[in-house]
Write a protein that holds these residues in place. Structure first.
Motif, PDB file in Angstrom:
ATOM      1  N   ALA A 148       0.821  -1.212   0.000  1.00 46.77           N
ATOM      2  CA  ALA A 148       0.000   0.000   0.000  1.00 46.77           C
ATOM      3  C   ALA A 148       0.852   1.258   0.000  1.00 46.77           C
ATOM      4  CB  ALA A 148      -0.928   0.002   1.220  1.00 46.77           C
ATOM      5  N   VAL A 149       2.104   1.130   0.447  1.00 49.09           N
ATOM      6  CA  VAL A 149       3.042   2.246   0.400  1.00 49.09           C
ATOM      7  C   VAL A 149       3.773   2.272  -0.937  1.00 49.09           C
ATOM      8  CG1 VAL A 149       5.098   3.255   1.457  1.00 49.09           C
ATOM      9  CG2 VAL A 149       3.327   2.234   2.901  1.00 49.09           C
ATOM     10  N   TYR A 150       4.178   1.100  -1.423  1.00 47.44           N
ATOM     11  CA  TYR A 150       4.886   1.048  -2.703  1.00 47.44           C
ATOM     12  C   TYR A 150       4.063   1.699  -3.811  1.00 47.44           C
ATOM     13  CZ  TYR A 150       7.101  -2.906  -0.200  1.00 47.44           C
ATOM     14  OH  TYR A 150       7.701  -3.710   0.724  1.00 47.44           O
ATOM     15  N   LEU A 151       2.760   1.408  -3.821  1.00 47.56           N
ATOM     16  CA  LEU A 151       1.922   1.844  -4.944  1.00 47.56           C
ATOM     17  C   LEU A 151       1.949   3.365  -5.145  1.00 47.56           C
ATOM     18  CD1 LEU A 151      -1.491   0.328  -5.915  1.00 47.56           C
ATOM     19  CD2 LEU A 151      -1.222   2.795  -5.884  1.00 47.56           C
ATOM     20  N   PRO A 152       1.594   4.190  -4.141  1.00 49.41           N
ATOM     21  CA  PRO A 152       1.601   5.636  -4.389  1.00 49.41           C
ATOM     22  C   PRO A 152       2.998   6.208  -4.583  1.00 49.41           C
ATOM     23  CG  PRO A 152       1.135   5.185  -2.080  1.00 49.41           C
ATOM     24  CD  PRO A 152       1.100   3.873  -2.785  1.00 49.41           C
ATOM     25  N   VAL A 153       3.992   5.663  -3.848  1.00 46.65           N
ATOM     26  CA  VAL A 153       5.347   6.209  -3.963  1.00 46.65           C
ATOM     27  C   VAL A 153       5.924   5.916  -5.348  1.00 46.65           C
ATOM     28  CG1 VAL A 153       7.704   6.092  -3.078  1.00 46.65           C
ATOM     29  CG2 VAL A 153       5.772   6.098  -1.487  1.00 46.65           C
ATOM     30  N   LEU A 154       5.777   4.698  -5.834  1.00 47.41           N
ATOM     31  CA  LEU A 154       6.290   4.375  -7.168  1.00 47.41           C
ATOM     32  C   LEU A 154       5.524   5.114  -8.255  1.00 47.41           C
ATOM     33  CD1 LEU A 154       6.918   0.528  -6.784  1.00 47.41           C
ATOM     34  CD2 LEU A 154       8.640   2.330  -6.953  1.00 47.41           C
ATOM     35  N   HIS A 155       4.249   5.337  -8.025  1.00 47.67           N
ATOM     36  CA  HIS A 155       3.464   6.113  -8.998  1.00 47.67           C
ATOM     37  C   HIS A 155       3.989   7.542  -9.088  1.00 47.67           C
ATOM     38  CE1 HIS A 155       0.113   7.745 -11.230  1.00 47.67           C
ATOM     39  NE2 HIS A 155      -0.177   8.573 -10.235  1.00 47.67           N
ATOM     40  N   GLN A 156       4.314   8.128  -7.934  1.00 44.83           N
ATOM     41  CA  GLN A 156       4.780   9.512  -7.926  1.00 44.83           C
ATOM     42  C   GLN A 156       6.222   9.645  -8.409  1.00 44.83           C
ATOM     43  OE1 GLN A 156       4.129  10.769  -3.884  1.00 44.83           O
ATOM     44  NE2 GLN A 156       1.910  10.471  -4.003  1.00 44.83           N
ATOM     45  N   THR A 157       7.089   8.715  -8.003  1.00 45.59           N
ATOM     46  CA  THR A 157       8.512   8.862  -8.301  1.00 45.59           C
ATOM     47  C   THR A 157       8.920   8.276  -9.653  1.00 45.59           C
ATOM     48  OG1 THR A 157       9.020   6.816  -7.102  1.00 45.59           O
ATOM     49  CG2 THR A 157       9.117   8.886  -5.858  1.00 45.59           C
ATOM     50  N   ARG A 158       8.238   7.207 -10.078  1.00 49.38           N
ATOM     51  CA  ARG A 158       8.597   6.573 -11.360  1.00 49.38           C
ATOM     52  C   ARG A 158       7.655   6.962 -12.484  1.00 49.38           C
ATOM     53  NH1 ARG A 158      11.813   5.311  -7.780  1.00 49.38           N
ATOM     54  NH2 ARG A 158      12.663   3.208  -7.398  1.00 49.38           N
ATOM     55  N   GLY A 159       6.470   7.465 -12.121  1.00 50.13           N
ATOM     56  CA  GLY A 159       5.490   7.815 -13.142  1.00 50.13           C
ATOM     57  C   GLY A 159       4.774   6.615 -13.734  1.00 50.13           C
ATOM     58  N   TRP A 160       4.851   5.462 -13.070  1.00 51.75           N
ATOM     59  CA  TRP A 160       4.175   4.267 -13.580  1.00 51.75           C
ATOM     60  C   TRP A 160       2.680   4.373 -13.321  1.00 51.75           C
ATOM     61  CZ3 TRP A 160       8.138   0.600 -10.819  1.00 51.75           C
ATOM     62  CH2 TRP A 160       9.375   0.685 -11.478  1.00 51.75           C
ATOM     63  N   SER A 161       1.905   3.760 -14.203  1.00 52.50           N
ATOM     64  CA  SER A 161       0.450   3.861 -14.099  1.00 52.50           C
ATOM     65  C   SER A 161      -0.055   3.115 -12.872  1.00 52.50           C
ATOM     66  CB  SER A 161      -0.216   3.293 -15.355  1.00 52.50           C
ATOM     67  OG  SER A 161      -0.097   1.885 -15.395  1.00 52.50           O
ATOM     68  N   LEU A 162      -1.131   3.627 -12.312  1.00 55.28           N
ATOM     69  CA  LEU A 162      -1.733   2.984 -11.146  1.00 55.28           C
ATOM     70  C   LEU A 162      -2.287   1.603 -11.498  1.00 55.28           C
ATOM     71  CD1 LEU A 162      -3.608   5.979  -9.457  1.00 55.28           C
ATOM     72  CD2 LEU A 162      -1.602   4.770  -8.602  1.00 55.28           C
ATOM     73  N   SER A 163      -2.715   1.422 -12.751  1.00 57.98           N
ATOM     74  CA  SER A 163      -3.255   0.122 -13.143  1.00 57.98           C
ATOM     75  C   SER A 163      -2.172  -0.948 -13.115  1.00 57.98           C
ATOM     76  CB  SER A 163      -3.881   0.201 -14.535  1.00 57.98           C
ATOM     77  OG  SER A 163      -2.924   0.599 -15.503  1.00 57.98           O
ATOM     78  N   ILE A 164      -0.966  -0.626 -13.592  1.00 59.14           N
ATOM     79  CA  ILE A 164       0.139  -1.589 -13.564  1.00 59.14           C
ATOM     80  C   ILE A 164       0.540  -1.886 -12.124  1.00 59.14           C
ATOM     81  CG2 ILE A 164       2.590  -1.882 -14.093  1.00 59.14           C
ATOM     82  CD1 ILE A 164       2.109  -0.426 -16.708  1.00 59.14           C
ATOM     83  N   LEU A 165       0.659  -0.852 -11.324  1.00 56.83           N
ATOM     84  CA  LEU A 165       1.058  -1.054  -9.928  1.00 56.83           C
ATOM     85  C   LEU A 165      -0.014  -1.814  -9.145  1.00 56.83           C
ATOM     86  CD1 LEU A 165       2.595   2.478  -9.339  1.00 56.83           C
ATOM     87  CD2 LEU A 165       3.849   0.320  -9.332  1.00 56.83           C
ATOM     88  N   SER A 166      -1.274  -1.505  -9.414  1.00 60.76           N
ATOM     89  CA  SER A 166      -2.355  -2.225  -8.740  1.00 60.76           C
ATOM     90  C   SER A 166      -2.350  -3.701  -9.124  1.00 60.76           C
ATOM     91  CB  SER A 166      -3.707  -1.603  -9.094  1.00 60.76           C
ATOM     92  OG  SER A 166      -3.780  -0.264  -8.638  1.00 60.76           O
ATOM     93  N   ALA A 167      -2.087  -3.985 -10.397  1.00 63.30           N
ATOM     94  CA  ALA A 167      -2.010  -5.376 -10.836  1.00 63.30           C
ATOM     95  C   ALA A 167      -0.860  -6.102 -10.143  1.00 63.30           C
ATOM     96  CB  ALA A 167      -1.834  -5.434 -12.355  1.00 63.30           C
ATOM     97  N   ALA A 168       0.264  -5.410  -9.944  1.00 62.53           N
ATOM     98  CA  ALA A 168       1.409  -6.017  -9.254  1.00 62.53           C
ATOM     99  C   ALA A 168       1.072  -6.317  -7.790  1.00 62.53           C
ATOM    100  CB  ALA A 168       2.629  -5.097  -9.351  1.00 62.53           C
TER     101      ALA A 168
END
Length: 389
Positions: A32-52
């Protein structure tokens, strides 16, 4: 048990408590922490991170099924140590990922670590040492999960904002390995002596077909689906009414209520009908979810958080206690592992489904009403199991 066994059983409970603190702090709350931080810092889509994140929980669900066999073959110490190392490596891999494909080895490692430190693992550690006092012992062990949420979520965010996610994950992982592994090696090495007294367990397939298993599994899978989905979107639901600070404080309130509810369960459950208690806990959460769905003021929403929170911890600690009453001792560990795995496979999709309902309807009213309906249905199922068990 002898006084020596009683004392060692108490040490096992505290060991399981520590495992829960780190297991939930890193394996459950970490994504739950990785998802928003990686979205903000790497610019990866929330859909990809949510799937992971979903894949992380599904990998864990598959491995939890094999946990009892792994204990019998390799021993609890080895499985716990290897699981801790996998969880640590997985956290570091999540924090260090620079390309999206690197999330695959990260989620495989973190999923393996979470499996070895999950509720099924805590039950396997604690249950062999207790019979009459098992509710209190399991409640104490599972309170480590709530402590993990209270301590680790703000710690994760503070470390990630100051040092970056990679260093934060490294520091958390080093602390987990340094504390959990020596403790497991010292305290859990006697677990095999207790396990030898068990008879041969039934295979999984006959257990899966039993109505009493089906009613436990379905009821708690639905309950946790509603709970995890609601949790994932609770801050977003409360923030427009309460503001960011109070909305975050509501999560802390729920976590404290979870500790209170679980502690009261362990103290007063005794010989009461455990399915009846489970149904009551789910109906209490139903009432809380209704208030959170329809409430418009701070008093109503706070009451909803309290009612919902008092049942949060019990959804994890009640299945082992019901299984203790309804299955042979040799089968309880397998039953709990199967229930935990099924729960995880179901609730892994909850945040996405609740989010989809929010986008479709434009508010959280429908999403939270669905949670209430699912919780009420789960209460009916677990109560129905009283007649067919």
């Amino acid at each position: 048990m002898s006084d020596g066994a009683d004392r060692h059983g108490a040490r096992v409970v505290w060991t399981a408590f520590v495992v829960a603190v780190f297991g939930w702090g890193v394996g459950f709350y970490g994504p739950a922490v990785y998802l928003p931080v990686l979205h903000q810092t790497r610019g990866w889509s929330l859909s990809i991170l949510s799937a992971a994140v979903t894949a992380h929980y599904l990998v864990s669900a598959v491995l939890i099924v094999a946990l009892p066999d792994a204990y019998r073959r390799f021993g609890m110490v080895r499985v716990t140590v290897v699981g801790t190392l996998c969880g640590a490596a997985g956290a570091i891999a999540w924090g260090s990922a620079q390309q999206t494909w690197q999330l695959v080895p990260a989620l495989l490692l973190s999923g393996a670590g979470w499996a070895a430190m999950s509720g099924a693992a805590l039950n396997a550690m604690v249950s062999p040492w207790f019979e009459r006092d098992r509710p209190r012992a399991l409640s104490m062990a599972f309170n480590g999960a709530s402590v993990g949420g209270i301590v680790f979520v703000p710690l994760w965010m503070a470390l990630a904002s100051r040092f970056g996610l990679a260093l934060a994950a490294f520091l958390m992982s080093v602390a987990m390995v340094a504390i959990v592994c020596p403790l497991a090696c010292r305290i859990l090495r006697r677990q095999s002596e207790v396990a030898m007294a068990k008879t041969q367990p039934l295979p999984r397939h006959p257990l899966l077909r039993q109505p009493r298993f089906l009613t436990i599994s379905l009821a708690f899978a639905l309950g946790l689906f509603a709970q995890i989905g609601l949790f994932a979107h609770l801050i977003a639901r409360l923030e427009p009414v309460l503001g960011p600070g109070l909305a975050a404080g509501a999560i802390s309130l729920i976590t404290v209520c979870a500790v209170v509810g679980r502690t009261l369960l362990g103290k007063f459950l005794g010989e009461h009908d455990r399915r009846f208690v489970a149904a009551g806990s789910l109906l209490m959460q139903t009432a809380g979810s209704l208030l959170l769905a329809l409430g418009e003021g701070s008093v109503t929403l706070t009451a909803g958080c309290i009612l919902f929170g008092l049942g949060v911890g019990n959804l994890v600690s009640l299945p082992p206690l019901i299984a203790q009453r309804e299955f042979q001792p040799a089968d309880v560990e397998t039953v709990v592992a199967l229930v935990t795995a099924i729960n995880q496979a179901v609730f892994a999709f909850a945040p996405a489904i609740f989010g989809g309902l929010r986008d479709l309807t434009g508010s959280y009213v429908v999403s939270f009403l669905v949670a209430a309906a699912v919780q009420a249905f789960a209460a009916a199922i677990v109560a129905l199991g009283r007649r067919i068990s």
